[in-house]
Design a protein around this motif. Structure first.
Motif, PDB file in Angstrom:
ATOM      1  N   PHE A 227    -127.820   8.909 -10.741  1.00 16.37           N
ATOM      2  CA  PHE A 227    -128.670   8.670  -9.574  1.00 16.37           C
ATOM      3  C   PHE A 227    -127.881   8.622  -8.264  1.00 16.37           C
ATOM      4  O   PHE A 227    -128.453   8.832  -7.191  1.00 16.37           O
ATOM      5  CB  PHE A 227    -129.523   7.415  -9.788  1.00 16.37           C
ATOM      6  CG  PHE A 227    -130.708   7.709 -10.656  1.00 16.37           C
ATOM      7  CD1 PHE A 227    -131.867   8.233 -10.104  1.00 16.37           C
ATOM      8  CD2 PHE A 227    -130.643   7.550 -12.019  1.00 16.37           C
ATOM      9  CE1 PHE A 227    -132.947   8.561 -10.895  1.00 16.37           C
ATOM     10  CE2 PHE A 227    -131.718   7.875 -12.828  1.00 16.37           C
ATOM     11  CZ  PHE A 227    -132.886   8.377 -12.265  1.00 16.37           C
ATOM     12  N   ALA A 228    -126.586   8.379  -8.347  1.00 14.33           N
ATOM     13  CA  ALA A 228    -125.760   8.581  -7.155  1.00 14.33           C
ATOM     14  C   ALA A 228    -125.765  10.062  -6.793  1.00 14.33           C
ATOM     15  O   ALA A 228    -125.856  10.435  -5.608  1.00 14.33           O
ATOM     16  CB  ALA A 228    -124.342   8.089  -7.405  1.00 14.33           C
ATOM     17  N   THR A 229    -125.690  10.911  -7.806  1.00 12.66           N
ATOM     18  CA  THR A 229    -125.745  12.365  -7.594  1.00 12.66           C
ATOM     19  C   THR A 229    -127.036  12.753  -6.890  1.00 12.66           C
ATOM     20  O   THR A 229    -127.038  13.496  -5.893  1.00 12.66           O
ATOM     21  CB  THR A 229    -125.655  13.106  -8.951  1.00 12.66           C
ATOM     22  OG1 THR A 229    -124.438  12.754  -9.597  1.00 12.66           O
ATOM     23  CG2 THR A 229    -125.723  14.610  -8.749  1.00 12.66           C
ATOM     24  N   VAL A 230    -128.165  12.232  -7.391  1.00  8.04           N
ATOM     25  CA  VAL A 230    -129.468  12.567  -6.799  1.00  8.04           C
ATOM     26  C   VAL A 230    -129.576  12.030  -5.377  1.00  8.04           C
ATOM     27  O   VAL A 230    -130.064  12.714  -4.469  1.00  8.04           O
ATOM     28  CB  VAL A 230    -130.604  12.008  -7.675  1.00  8.04           C
ATOM     29  CG1 VAL A 230    -131.969  12.253  -7.015  1.00  8.04           C
ATOM     30  CG2 VAL A 230    -130.569  12.644  -9.062  1.00  8.04           C
ATOM     31  N   ALA A 231    -129.103  10.794  -5.156  1.00  9.57           N
ATOM     32  CA  ALA A 231    -129.182  10.206  -3.813  1.00  9.57           C
ATOM     33  C   ALA A 231    -128.382  11.033  -2.812  1.00  9.57           C
ATOM     34  O   ALA A 231    -128.846  11.300  -1.693  1.00  9.57           O
ATOM     35  CB  ALA A 231    -128.675   8.765  -3.850  1.00  9.57           C
ATOM     36  N   TYR A 232    -127.166  11.448  -3.182  1.00  3.29           N
ATOM     37  CA  TYR A 232    -126.367  12.287  -2.285  1.00  3.29           C
ATOM     38  C   TYR A 232    -127.072  13.616  -2.023  1.00  3.29           C
ATOM     39  O   TYR A 232    -127.042  14.135  -0.893  1.00  3.29           O
ATOM     40  CB  TYR A 232    -124.985  12.539  -2.884  1.00  3.29           C
ATOM     41  CG  TYR A 232    -124.030  11.371  -2.737  1.00  3.29           C
ATOM     42  CD1 TYR A 232    -123.768  10.818  -1.488  1.00  3.29           C
ATOM     43  CD2 TYR A 232    -123.367  10.841  -3.851  1.00  3.29           C
ATOM     44  CE1 TYR A 232    -122.884   9.747  -1.356  1.00  3.29           C
ATOM     45  CE2 TYR A 232    -122.488   9.781  -3.718  1.00  3.29           C
ATOM     46  CZ  TYR A 232    -122.247   9.236  -2.476  1.00  3.29           C
ATOM     47  OH  TYR A 232    -121.371   8.183  -2.329  1.00  3.29           O
ATOM     48  N   SER A 233    -127.718  14.175  -3.042  1.00  3.31           N
ATOM     49  CA  SER A 233    -128.441  15.436  -2.865  1.00  3.31           C
ATOM     50  C   SER A 233    -129.598  15.259  -1.897  1.00  3.31           C
ATOM     51  O   SER A 233    -129.813  16.092  -0.995  1.00  3.31           O
ATOM     52  CB  SER A 233    -128.968  15.936  -4.215  1.00  3.31           C
ATOM     53  OG  SER A 233    -127.925  16.311  -5.068  1.00  3.31           O
ATOM     54  N   VAL A 234    -130.359  14.192  -2.047  1.00  7.47           N
ATOM     55  CA  VAL A 234    -131.497  13.925  -1.153  1.00  7.47           C
ATOM     56  C   VAL A 234    -131.013  13.756   0.285  1.00  7.47           C
ATOM     57  O   VAL A 234    -131.684  14.182   1.246  1.00  7.47           O
ATOM     58  CB  VAL A 234    -132.267  12.676  -1.632  1.00  7.47           C
ATOM     59  CG1 VAL A 234    -133.285  12.238  -0.588  1.00  7.47           C
ATOM     60  CG2 VAL A 234    -132.965  12.955  -2.969  1.00  7.47           C
ATOM     61  N   LEU A 235    -129.839  13.161   0.465  1.00 11.33           N
ATOM     62  CA  LEU A 235    -129.289  12.942   1.807  1.00 11.33           C
ATOM     63  C   LEU A 235    -128.523  14.167   2.333  1.00 11.33           C
ATOM     64  O   LEU A 235    -127.917  14.110   3.410  1.00 11.33           O
ATOM     65  CB  LEU A 235    -128.345  11.734   1.780  1.00 11.33           C
ATOM     66  CG  LEU A 235    -129.020  10.362   1.581  1.00 11.33           C
ATOM     67  CD1 LEU A 235    -127.988   9.297   1.252  1.00 11.33           C
ATOM     68  CD2 LEU A 235    -129.818   9.985   2.834  1.00 11.33           C
ATOM     69  N   ASN A 236    -128.542  15.242   1.532  1.00  9.42           N
ATOM     70  CA  ASN A 236    -127.835  16.486   1.902  1.00  9.42           C
ATOM     71  C   ASN A 236    -126.334  16.271   2.091  1.00  9.42           C
ATOM     72  O   ASN A 236    -125.699  16.973   2.885  1.00  9.42           O
ATOM     73  CB  ASN A 236    -128.451  17.107   3.171  1.00  9.42           C
ATOM     74  CG  ASN A 236    -129.852  17.618   2.923  1.00  9.42           C
ATOM     75  OD1 ASN A 236    -130.107  18.275   1.913  1.00  9.42           O
ATOM     76  ND2 ASN A 236    -130.764  17.291   3.823  1.00  9.42           N
ATOM     77  N   ARG A 237    -125.790  15.335   1.367  1.00  8.48           N
ATOM     78  CA  ARG A 237    -124.342  15.110   1.379  1.00  8.48           C
ATOM     79  C   ARG A 237    -123.763  15.889   0.186  1.00  8.48           C
ATOM     80  O   ARG A 237    -123.423  15.345  -0.848  1.00  8.48           O
ATOM     81  CB  ARG A 237    -124.045  13.615   1.330  1.00  8.48           C
ATOM     82  CG  ARG A 237    -124.515  12.917   2.610  1.00  8.48           C
ATOM     83  CD  ARG A 237    -124.588  11.405   2.507  1.00  8.48           C
ATOM     84  NE  ARG A 237    -123.303  10.760   2.216  1.00  8.48           N
ATOM     85  CZ  ARG A 237    -123.133   9.428   2.202  1.00  8.48           C
ATOM     86  NH1 ARG A 237    -124.175   8.631   2.501  1.00  8.48           N
ATOM     87  NH2 ARG A 237    -121.956   8.903   1.933  1.00  8.48           N
ATOM     88  N   THR A 238    -123.681  17.206   0.374  1.00  2.00           N
ATOM     89  CA  THR A 238    -123.431  18.149  -0.713  1.00  2.00           C
ATOM     90  C   THR A 238    -122.100  17.923  -1.406  1.00  2.00           C
ATOM     91  O   THR A 238    -122.018  17.921  -2.651  1.00  2.00           O
ATOM     92  CB  THR A 238    -123.499  19.589  -0.180  1.00  2.00           C
ATOM     93  OG1 THR A 238    -124.717  19.758   0.540  1.00  2.00           O
ATOM     94  CG2 THR A 238    -123.436  20.587  -1.307  1.00  2.00           C
ATOM     95  N   ASP A 239    -121.049  17.747  -0.618  1.00  2.00           N
ATOM     96  CA  ASP A 239    -119.723  17.577  -1.227  1.00  2.00           C
ATOM     97  C   ASP A 239    -119.676  16.344  -2.122  1.00  2.00           C
ATOM     98  O   ASP A 239    -119.095  16.383  -3.227  1.00  2.00           O
ATOM     99  CB  ASP A 239    -118.655  17.472  -0.134  1.00  2.00           C
ATOM    100  CG  ASP A 239    -118.446  18.800   0.585  1.00  2.00           C
ATOM    101  OD1 ASP A 239    -118.908  19.832   0.045  1.00  2.00           O
ATOM    102  OD2 ASP A 239    -117.841  18.792   1.667  1.00  2.00           O
TER     103      ASP A 239
END
Length: 591
Positions: free
Chosen positions: A532-544
């Motif tokens: 879910f850290a992965t999903v949260a970063y994706s939602v925030l467009n923090r791709t790297d």
């Protein structure tokens, strides 16, 4: 023809785990049972004037003219069996459960029938292996006539008995004979420690002169005793016994011996202005070691609300501390002396390590506990938890055989654990996640909380189930309550992850990431937090950062793929499942 009736005391006994013993070794079990009858049971029944009415494969029914003699006989049988089993391996011991009732019976030839018989037989089912359970009618007649202590276990719903019946258990079984009749001298019983963590809650000292605080202090203790009694994993001394120490100087070691408990909780109440301070400390009776201490302050504006809050906080802290103490004790105990409860706690200690090997070891310990006690509901529940974790972490994801085994253990947990909150909470977790049946999980977790509203594990199951159902606002409140119940829990990262998931599904990704990051700080390889850290970063467009998190996740779960996730996600709301899958895909998870 007139039916012949008479008043009699009835003793019913059967062998605990008889089918399991027969499954292990039929010939030895039959020989051992015959030996126990000849050496211990028949001579003891005769000594106390009993008449063996009939025997079954694993039990017997005995009639006495005196209920005092019936209870004395029951206790001496159990005492004799303790000695008889000294050199027998734990897994092959013949252990009886005994129930005693006094009431009206029907006589037909040499047989006896009626509620007087049925109640004794049902009480035998309530007794622990090696224990004695008696009816309220029997207890009233033996009160003051035997040098033993009975614990009130409240009203019991007995099969085929219309009205619930109050029952009593003998606290511990002595290792020598009990008050034999005729010319034998009575001796005080030696109380053996129960086969589970045992605790007495002593009356709290009122450090104020205000009489109102006396009632308040007593009320807190009564509430704590009631709340702790809901934990099936604990043996809790009844209020009447604990309060015999009120107003007296107390030697904790002596209390432990007199009440037959391993742990003692004591405390005090002091009024300071318009506020009150409550202190509590948990002590290991044999050593006097202090395991835990805490103080609570509150305003006296609403004394009943304060009493309720203090009780919740104390119980929420005590129960996990007792479990941890028992885990440490079981690990120190020599392997050859392990019993069902110690296998259970060893299993918990291995389960917490979260590795494939420790999971396998934990499952083996729970199975060993079940072998020794086939009705051990919590052990079935935690066995199902082993399978749930294998599915969740990826050690056996979507393995149909593993899921079927886990489901079987979960169903057995429910079957044997209708009044066991741990068993029900574990089964709820399995059904909610591994079986993707959140509705069943919802029912089970509500049942668990009705049995024990203070159980941390049940609240943990409650918040996760709400997430699966898509009830995220509700889940936030439930996670908060879970963390208040056990704020220093070593597994707190699970609750923090749940908080983050609920916030993420409520479209609050920044807050979600804060909570999930806390969880990863505590347990860097926790799969749910990584996902879910992965999903949260994706939602925030923090791709790297999302891509980096996927790499970390693949180190923990290298075979994870999008195709697996689609058949694995437990979320009932389609938008939640879509957010999860798309977030993982966007971060670079392989299809």
């Amino acid at each position: 023809m007139r039916v012949q009736r008479r008043l009699a005391a009835v003793l019913a006994a059967d062998v605990a785990g008889y089918s399991h013993l027969m499954g292990r070794d039929e010939e030895r079990t039959l020989a051992d049972l015959k030996d126990a009858r000849q050496v211990v049971i028949d001579p003891t029944v005769a000594a106390y004037g009993g008449r063996i009415v009939k025997t079954t494969g694993d039990g017997l029914l005995v009639e006495f003219a005196s209920v005092v003699d019936a209870v004395r006989c029951a206790l001496e049988v159990q005492s004799g069996m303790l000695k008889h089993n000294n050199d027998v391996p734990q897994h092959m011991r013949i252990e009886f459960r005994i129930g005693v009732h006094v009431g009206d019976i029907i006589i037909d030839d040499n047989d006896i029938f009626g509620d007087g018989v049925n109640i004794a037989a049902r009480l035998e089912g309530v007794a622990k292996p090696g224990g004695v359970c008696i009816s309220d009618d029997a207890q009233r007649q033996v009160r003051g006539k035997l040098e033993v202590v009975f614990d009130d276990i409240g009203e019991q719903t007995l099969k085929n008995i219309v009205e619930p019946m109050r029952a009593w258990r003998v606290r511990g079984v002595p290792d020598r004979g009990i008050a034999a009749p005729k010319d034998r001298v009575q001796t005080d019983p030696i109380l053996t420690l129960p086969d589970k963590p045992s605790i007495a809650v002593l009356p709290f000292q009122n450090m104020s002169r205000d009489a109102e605080q006396e009632y308040f202090a007593d009320g807190i203790v009564e509430d704590i005793i009631t709340a702790l009694s809901r934990f099936k994993s604990l043996f809790v001394i009844a209020r009447n016994s604990s309060f015999t120490y009120k107003g007296k100087p107390v030697d904790i070691k002596k209390v432990g011996l007199e009440l037959g408990v391993r742990y003692v909780l004591e405390g005090s109440v002091r009024k300071v202005g318009g506020r009150v301070r409550i202190t509590g400390q948990l002590i290991e009776a044999a050593t006097g070691a202090h395991l835990w201490a805490e103080k609570f302050d509150g305003a006296l504006d609403d004394i009943f609300e304060l009493q309720d809050q203090v009780t919740k906080k104390l119980v929420g802290a005590i129960a996990p501390k007792l479990q941890q103490a028992e885990i440490e004790r079981s690990v120190r105990k020599p392997t050859q002396s392990l019993d069902a409860c110690n296998y259970y706690y060893r299993g918990i200690s291995r389960l917490q390590l979260m590795t494939p090997d420790s999971n396998a070891e934990a499952l083996q310990h729970f199975k060993q506990a079940i072998d020794l006690d086939p009705s051990f509901a919590a052990a079935y529940g935690l066995a199902s938890e082993c399978y749930r974790l294998r599915h969740s972490i990826g050690w056996a994801r979507n393995d149909a055989e593993q899921l079927a085994l886990g489901r079987q253990f979960a169903l057995l947990a429910v079957e044997f654990g209708q009044d066991d909150a741990v068993a029900l909470a574990c089964a709820a977790q399995f059904f909610g996640f591994a079986a993707r049946d959140a509705q069943t999980a919802d029912t089970l977790v509500d049942q668990a909380l009705s049995v024990n509203p203070n159980l941390f594990r049940a609240w943990q199951a409650r918040c996760w189930t709400s997430i699966y159902l898509g009830e995220h606002e509700r889940a936030l409140a439930e996670v908060s309550h879970t963390m208040r119940l056990n704020p220093i829990d070593p597994e707190i990262h699970q609750a923090e992850t749940a908080m983050g998931i609920a916030l993420l599904f409520l479209h609050r990704p920044v807050e979600a990431l804060e909570w999930i990051s806390k969880a990863l700080t505590r347990r860097a390889s926790f799969p749910s937090a990584l996902r879910f850290a992965t999903v949260a970063y994706s939602v925030l467009n923090r791709t790297d950062e999302a891509y980096s998190m996927v790499k970390r996740l693949q180190n923990v779960d290298p075979d994870l793929r999008i195709s697996q996730l689609k058949s694995w996600v437990p979320f009932q709301r389609s938008e939640d499942a879509e957010m999860f899958i798309e977030g993982m895909r966007k971060a670079g998870m392989l299809e």
